[in-house]
Design a protein around this motif. Sequence first.
Motif, PDB file in Angstrom:
ATOM      1  N   PRO A   7      42.338  92.224  60.382  1.00  0.00           N
ATOM      2  CA  PRO A   7      43.283  91.115  60.269  1.00  0.00           C
ATOM      3  C   PRO A   7      44.621  91.420  60.949  1.00  0.00           C
ATOM      4  O   PRO A   7      45.198  92.486  60.745  1.00  0.00           O
ATOM      5  N   LEU A   8      45.104  90.462  61.718  1.00  0.00           N
ATOM      6  CA  LEU A   8      46.414  90.546  62.364  1.00  0.00           C
ATOM      7  C   LEU A   8      47.204  89.291  62.026  1.00  0.00           C
ATOM      8  O   LEU A   8      46.632  88.247  61.747  1.00  0.00           O
ATOM      9  N   GLY A   9      48.525  89.415  62.075  1.00  0.00           N
ATOM     10  CA  GLY A   9      49.403  88.337  61.665  1.00  0.00           C
ATOM     11  C   GLY A   9      49.695  87.283  62.702  1.00  0.00           C
ATOM     12  O   GLY A   9      50.197  86.223  62.367  1.00  0.00           O
ATOM     13  N   SER A  10      49.384  87.552  63.972  1.00  0.00           N
ATOM     14  CA  SER A  10      49.659  86.562  65.014  1.00  0.00           C
ATOM     15  C   SER A  10      48.658  86.726  66.146  1.00  0.00           C
ATOM     16  O   SER A  10      48.004  87.767  66.280  1.00  0.00           O
ATOM     17  N   GLU A  11      48.577  85.712  66.963  1.00  0.00           N
ATOM     18  CA  GLU A  11      47.688  85.766  68.118  1.00  0.00           C
ATOM     19  C   GLU A  11      48.128  86.873  69.074  1.00  0.00           C
ATOM     20  O   GLU A  11      47.294  87.601  69.620  1.00  0.00           O
TER      21      GLU A  11
END
Length: 172
Positions: A133-137
């Motif tokens: 999981p990452l917080g932004s593109e």
Amino acid sequence: MKRSLRLGTRGVIHRLAAWLLIFSLSSVWAESLQLPAPGPKDTCPVCGMFVSLYPDWVATVVYQDGHAHHFDGAKDLFKYLLNLPKYAPGHNRDDITRIGVTEYYGLSRIDARAAWYVIGSDMLGPMGHELVPLGSEEEAKDFLRDHRGRRIVRFDDVTPLLLEQLDQGKFD
């Protein structure tokens, strides 16, 4: 003096507004999701592992009545969500109020529906190949490049077939 004070105040307000805009667009300052932490005896309902041993990978589902189920990674979270009758008999997806994952770079808990997930990377989770999981593109693209990921997916892109492929180390 009055004029310079007013211009000074206006300049401060403009700078403050610019900083707020920059910070609001950055996942570093993204609002964290308030979720209960897993206790030492909490086990993943999918694999049975003790979740608190893997704090960098914790995912959580919270129901309307306040009880939570914790997972040792996003992959098991999605297995759970896609097959509630198997993993949580008697529970209903409509009763879920929050779904959170731990984002990779800041280790903050974020809304799983808003996260960007990289699959097929060289970063393994507690259960092997993982949806990271990452917080932004932008962060997802950087992670994809830096960790030789295969592709980026969003919450609604995750299917049982994709999870099976992850378990098998196939990322087509």
